[in-house]
Design a protein around this motif. Structure first.
Motif, PDB file in Angstrom:
ATOM      1  N   ASN A  63       0.822  -1.214   0.000  1.00 52.40           N
ATOM      2  CA  ASN A  63       0.000   0.000   0.000  1.00 52.40           C
ATOM      3  C   ASN A  63       0.853   1.259   0.000  1.00 52.40           C
ATOM      4  OD1 ASN A  63      -2.638  -1.155  -0.002  1.00 52.40           O
ATOM      5  ND2 ASN A  63      -2.339  -1.750   2.123  1.00 52.40           N
ATOM      6  N   GLU A 123      -0.703   3.702 -12.715  1.00 52.13           N
ATOM      7  CA  GLU A 123       0.283   3.106 -11.791  1.00 52.13           C
ATOM      8  C   GLU A 123       1.359   2.353 -12.568  1.00 52.13           C
ATOM      9  OE1 GLU A 123       1.805   2.976  -8.170  1.00 52.13           O
ATOM     10  OE2 GLU A 123      -0.239   3.726  -8.432  1.00 52.13           O
ATOM     11  N   LYS A 136      -3.402  -6.168  -6.001  1.00 49.05           N
ATOM     12  CA  LYS A 136      -2.388  -5.137  -5.751  1.00 49.05           C
ATOM     13  C   LYS A 136      -0.987  -5.688  -5.989  1.00 49.05           C
ATOM     14  CE  LYS A 136      -4.985  -2.614  -2.191  1.00 49.05           C
ATOM     15  NZ  LYS A 136      -5.077  -2.347  -0.733  1.00 49.05           N
ATOM     16  N   LEU A 185       1.742   2.456  -3.856  1.00 45.74           N
ATOM     17  CA  LEU A 185       0.686   2.777  -4.824  1.00 45.74           C
ATOM     18  C   LEU A 185       0.465   4.279  -4.791  1.00 45.74           C
ATOM     19  CD1 LEU A 185      -1.780  -0.132  -3.967  1.00 45.74           C
ATOM     20  CD2 LEU A 185      -0.289   0.007  -5.966  1.00 45.74           C
ATOM     21  N   PRO A 192      -6.087   1.561  -7.624  1.00 44.62           N
ATOM     22  CA  PRO A 192      -5.301   0.453  -7.071  1.00 44.62           C
ATOM     23  C   PRO A 192      -5.613   0.155  -5.612  1.00 44.62           C
ATOM     24  CG  PRO A 192      -3.890   1.930  -8.325  1.00 44.62           C
ATOM     25  CD  PRO A 192      -5.223   2.596  -8.229  1.00 44.62           C
ATOM     26  N   HIS A 193      -5.966   1.184  -4.843  1.00 44.22           N
ATOM     27  CA  HIS A 193      -6.230   0.979  -3.409  1.00 44.22           C
ATOM     28  C   HIS A 193      -7.537   0.223  -3.163  1.00 44.22           C
ATOM     29  CE1 HIS A 193      -2.901   3.395  -1.844  1.00 44.22           C
ATOM     30  NE2 HIS A 193      -3.111   4.191  -2.881  1.00 44.22           N
TER      31      HIS A 193
END
Length: 496
Positions: A378, A389, A427, A381, A419-420
């Protein structure tokens, strides 16, 4: 203990339902495995059981849920947490203190348990979970696996009726996974109920009563562990289910012992550690002191790293060949991640040299030429879409090239998603592809498969192999033996 009827759930940020028409009953003392490909809804179902949904995540919920006699949609979460203890995939998200002993005692203090009883419980937890060496330590100085142990110990200390585990083995070494297996056996003997979402299955073989398979948010099948063990390779790839046995036979040709950190253990003891893990004879392993004589991308000479007065690792001499994929394994807390930071120039060695062609490589040059993919995905990102990304670090800038690479990694359908908002395994594939597409010639991947199912693991292995000719060196720190056996040319062991 858990009754779920016709449950469906849709996050407020998503267009589709994540869970659809879930019916599930879990009895007291049962151990239930939630399995399925990354993004199938396992973690979301756990968040409903422990009350995190709807307390912290908003969305549309239909159906009914009863957990330990409570409706989690109407019960305050502190009441649920008395009965339901949760261990998350990323232990950092559930820490409240900076000291390990304080962390284990924290929940007990919150529920007003008397000081003497807390002290007694702390001793019981230390003995049962073998965490005495981790007590009264700075949490943020621990390795990923050590943090995971503290997170599990903190939940175990509260002694809930239901234990919810989300990928608890993601950062654990093999010995620690075996310890976790024994702890779960003990919990079952005490009549505790266990619900676990997990991809790595071998350590759960004797514990799980039944496996509930989710696909696109629906429960489509239940397996016994025996049925899972007998799946064909085609079925395993289709379902994403890992093997329930690990033989380690392929390691004999790849494995070597990396002489480093510990001044307390003899070479024989180090070799014995490897033998215990893989059930092979000591002579199957060669002790690596010098390079092999082939073209070397990286040479390490008399490398020492100390934190204050404590030696984290020491390596006499080691060479990494160009165009190879090298795995690095060993027990939690032995300095593997710190070694990666030193090689990549993110930490400075105490003494010694990192060279190429007998010339030392400066710290700024190591930073420029290398990339470290850390365990905390995390933190890596940065953009609002998967496509941006990938493009951020990619040496390729043309959309067609990027889309082809995304399709190869099976994340092209996620192109526009934030992405989160993805699952842990999704991920992982995004950040791994970002690393592989970078201009860097040395890539260090730290636990890259922690959230990957069998099919995704195979996809990642295939992509890493595809890029190894372009990258001068790919180094992988992992406890995922199944993955390392698939992808590595050589494996090095940090000692006990």
């Amino acid at each position: 203990m858990i009754t779920i009827k016709n449950l469906s759930f849709q996050y407020s940020t998503e267009e589709d339902f994540v869970l659809r028409n879930i019916d599930l009953s879990v009895h007291q003392g049962e151990c239930i495995l939630l399995c399925g490909k990354s993004g199938c809804g396992k973690s979301t179902l756990l968040k409903i059981i422990n009350g995190i949904i709807p307390e912290f995540y908003q969305g549309k919920i239909t159906g009914s849920v009863e957990v330990a006699g409570m409706n989690p949609f109407e019960t305050e979460i502190y009441k649920i947490s008395e009965k339901v203890g949760s261990v998350f995939q990323n232990p950092k998200t559930q820490f409240y203190t900076t000291n390990t002993t304080d962390e284990i005692a924290f929940a007990l203090e919150n529920y007003g348990v008397e000081r003497e009883k807390i002290q007694k419980r702390l001793k019981e937890v230390q003995e049962t979970m073998h965490v005495s060496a981790l007590m009264d330590r700075n949490i943020f100085a621990l390795s990923g696996g050590e943090k995971q142990k503290i997170a599990i110990a903190a939940v175990y200390a509260l002694n809930p009726e239901i234990f919810v585990f989300d990928e608890p083995s993601s950062s654990l070494d093999m010995d620690s996974m075996i310890e976790l297996s024994k702890l779960m056996e003990r919990l079952k003997e005490e009549g505790k109920t266990i619900v676990i979402a997990e991809h790595r299955l071998w350590y759960l073989k004797k514990i799980v009563d039944r496996a509930v398979y989710l696909e696109n948010g629906k429960i489509t099948k239940e397996y016994s562990m025996e049925e899972m063990q007998n799946l064909s390779e085609e079925e395993r790839y289709r379902t994403g289910l890992r093997h329930t046995d690990f033989s380690g036979n392929a390691w004999k040709e790849k494995s070597a012992i990396l002489l480093s950190a510990s001044e307390k253990h003899t070479d024989i003891e180090k070799r014995s550690f490897v033998s215990r893990l893989f059930k092979v004879e000591r002579e199957d392993f060669a002790v690596i002191r010098d390079s092999s004589g082939n073209a070397l991308e990286l040479e390490i000479k008399d490398l020492l790293y100390k934190r204050k007065e404590r030696t984290i690792f020491r390596i006499d001499r080691l060479g990494f060949e160009r165009g190879k994929i090298v795995g690095i394994v060993g027990k939690n807390g032995m300095g593997k991640s710190t070694f990666a930071k030193v090689v990549c120039g993110l930490a400075r060695q105490t003494t010694g040299e990192i060279c190429k062609n007998n010339e030392g490589i400066s710290v700024p040059k190591r930073r420029k030429n290398s990339l470290l993919l850390m365990q905390e995905i995390n933190n890596q990102l940065f953009t609002d879409s998967v496509y941006d990304e990938i493009r951020l670090t990619s040496a390729f800038k043309e959309e067609e090239q990027l889309c082809t690479c995304m399709a190869d990694m099976q994340i092209d359908q996620l192109k526009e998603k934030n992405p989160h908002s993805l699952s842990g395994g999704q991920k992982q594939r995004v950040v791994i592809l970002s690393a592989l597409l970078s201009k860097k010639k040395i890539i260090f991947l730290d636990e890259p498969t922690s959230g990957l199912d069998y099919a995704s693991m195979k996809v990642v292995a295939k992509n890493i192999n595809k890029f190894k000719a372009e990258k001068n060196l790919i180094l992988i720190i992992s406890h995922d033996m199944e993955f390392l056996e698939e992808v590595c040319d050589r494996v090095l062991f940090f000692p006990l």
